[in-house]
Design a protein around this motif. Structure first.
Motif, mmCIF file in Angstrom:
data_model
loop_
_atom_site.group_PDB
_atom_site.id
_atom_site.type_symbol
_atom_site.label_atom_id
_atom_site.label_comp_id
_atom_site.label_asym_id
_atom_site.label_seq_id
_atom_site.Cartn_x
_atom_site.Cartn_y
_atom_site.Cartn_z
ATOM 1 N N LYS A 74 9.797 66.504 109.938
ATOM 2 C CA LYS A 74 8.949 65.306 110.013
ATOM 3 C C LYS A 74 8.600 64.981 111.467
ATOM 4 C CE LYS A 74 10.752 62.893 105.913
ATOM 5 N NZ LYS A 74 11.551 61.737 105.476
ATOM 6 N N GLU A 133 9.024 63.075 101.848
ATOM 7 C CA GLU A 133 9.122 61.662 102.225
ATOM 8 C C GLU A 133 10.322 60.979 101.587
ATOM 9 O OE1 GLU A 133 7.542 60.083 104.596
ATOM 10 O OE2 GLU A 133 6.661 62.047 104.963
ATOM 11 N N ASP A 134 10.665 61.384 100.368
ATOM 12 C CA ASP A 134 11.691 60.662 99.613
ATOM 13 C C ASP A 134 13.086 61.259 99.769
ATOM 14 O OD1 ASP A 134 9.606 59.170 98.770
ATOM 15 O OD2 ASP A 134 9.435 60.093 96.791
ATOM 16 N N TYR A 135 13.238 62.216 100.671
ATOM 17 C CA TYR A 135 14.533 62.877 100.790
ATOM 18 C C TYR A 135 15.621 61.858 101.109
ATOM 19 C CZ TYR A 135 18.216 66.096 102.013
ATOM 20 O OH TYR A 135 19.419 66.767 102.055
ATOM 21 N N ASP A 136 16.616 61.765 100.241
ATOM 22 C CA ASP A 136 17.715 60.811 100.398
ATOM 23 C C ASP A 136 19.002 61.617 100.514
ATOM 24 O OD1 ASP A 136 19.746 58.997 100.146
ATOM 25 O OD2 ASP A 136 19.319 58.495 98.065
ATOM 26 N N GLY A 186 12.677 67.725 92.698
ATOM 27 C CA GLY A 186 11.840 66.552 92.900
ATOM 28 C C GLY A 186 10.405 66.740 92.467
ATOM 29 N N PRO A 187 9.564 65.753 92.775
ATOM 30 C CA PRO A 187 8.156 65.788 92.358
ATOM 31 C C PRO A 187 7.291 66.684 93.257
ATOM 32 C CG PRO A 187 8.671 63.749 93.502
ATOM 33 C CD PRO A 187 9.927 64.534 93.467
ATOM 34 N N ASP A 188 6.124 66.219 93.656
ATOM 35 C CA ASP A 188 5.250 67.072 94.481
ATOM 36 C C ASP A 188 5.809 67.204 95.897
ATOM 37 O OD1 ASP A 188 3.640 65.208 96.461
ATOM 38 O OD2 ASP A 188 3.831 64.137 94.558
ATOM 39 N N ASP A 189 5.274 68.155 96.641
ATOM 40 C CA ASP A 189 5.866 68.520 97.926
ATOM 41 C C ASP A 189 5.884 67.377 98.939
ATOM 42 O OD1 ASP A 189 6.135 70.888 96.719
ATOM 43 O OD2 ASP A 189 4.817 72.025 98.050
ATOM 44 N N ASP A 190 4.793 66.595 99.009
ATOM 45 C CA ASP A 190 4.746 65.494 99.974
ATOM 46 C C ASP A 190 5.809 64.455 99.655
ATOM 47 O OD1 ASP A 190 2.774 66.645 101.408
ATOM 48 O OD2 ASP A 190 1.138 65.546 100.442
ATOM 49 N N ALA A 191 5.925 64.118 98.356
ATOM 50 C CA ALA A 191 6.921 63.133 97.941
ATOM 51 C C ALA A 191 8.333 63.673 98.177
ATOM 52 C CB ALA A 191 6.726 62.787 96.474
ATOM 53 N N LEU A 192 8.494 64.963 97.946
ATOM 54 C CA LEU A 192 9.773 65.628 98.159
ATOM 55 C C LEU A 192 10.250 65.418 99.591
ATOM 56 C CD1 LEU A 192 11.494 67.537 96.331
ATOM 57 C CD2 LEU A 192 10.356 69.439 97.454
#
Lengths: 110, 153
Positions: free
Chosen positions: A66, B114-117, B106-112
């Motif tokens: 990122k 951004e949402d990494y927890d 996870g869902p789509d690559d961008d969300a994957l």
């Protein structure tokens, strides 16, 4: 874990030697942060000598990716070993951190 | 009673050094239990380190106590088992959901991206890597038990 940074001309290589766990993860973030702040745009994390990675290590790689993209660059990974491949596939993170065979091939002709 | 073929234990303050020591302990365990297939060794090692790291990173000691990490690793012919103890710890609040389906992938690559927890991901990884995982309160200790069937053992 030890990190070695080398300017390879059209990319900067960060070689990670050891275990990328909760102890090493903050160090990786610091090393890549310094590369980005030094103007590095194309970064390859060479995982040839990384025998282990956990969710903390993966989190650090994701954070570094990122950071590189926010600065207009990119980060790629290379020479991934079996346990790291397992973690990438299990978490589906191989979709955003696609392993390349060697550091030299990571940016290919980009 | 299942015969135990290899066993290693550790108990020390829940700090970074304990994780490094646990890596060494696991390497020693696999030297004694080389018959365990490599994929099982890899999966079990990853789950154990995730669970122990969770104790070091998120464990809360009870007032006046020093939080200790206790680990007991045992290998039987077809079963790998880890008991990971959070000694001197406050009760887990909330108690982690270990019963539900793993939320990987996870869902789509961008969300994957951004949402990494990280902490949530660690728990999901444990659930995906072992056959059963439980956590129970025993006295002043939270006890995690990880068990993985090792099919071709």
């Amino acid at each position: 874990m030890e990190f070695t940074v080398q300017d390879k001309g059209h990319y900067t290589e960060v070689a990670a030697n050891g275990r990328l766990n909760m102890v090493a993860a903050p160090k990786l973030r610091k090393v890549v942060d310094e590369v980005v702040n030094g103007g590095g745009k194309r970064i390859v994390v060479n995982l040839a000598d990384t025998s282990f990675m956990d969710s903390s290590g993966l989190g650090a790689l994701i954070g570094c990716l990122k950071l590189a993209r926010q600065s207009g660059g990119d980060l790629r990974i290379a020479a991934v070993q079996p346990q790291v491949t397992m973690v990438l596939e299990l978490t589906s993170m191989n979709r955003v951190l696609t392993p390349h065979a060697t550091a030299g091939e990571a940016f290919g002709n980009d | 009673m299942t015969d135990i073929l290899a066993r290693r234990t550790l108990e020390e303050p829940a700090a970074e050094q304990a994780i490094e020591d646990l890596h060494v302990l696991l390497e020693q365990l696999w030297l004694d239990a080389a018959f365990v297939p490599a994929p099982d060794q890899m999966a079990f090692t990853t789950a154990v380190i995730e669970a122990a790291s969770n104790v070091v990173q998120h464990g809360v000691p009870t007032e006046g106590a020093t939080l200790l990490l206790g680990v007991e690793l045992t290998v039987a012919v077809e079963r790998l088992r880890a008991v990971i103890s959070e000694i001197g710890a406050a009760p887990l609040d909330p108690v982690p959901d270990l019963a539900g389906p793993s939320d990987l992938p996870g869902p789509d690559d961008d969300a994957l991206l951004e949402d990494y927890d990280e902490s949530g991901r660690g728990l999901s990884m444990i659930r995906a890597l072992v056959t059963t995982v439980t956590v129970e309160r025993e006295g002043d200790t939270n006890v995690w038990v990880l068990s993985r069937d090792s099919g071709q053992g």
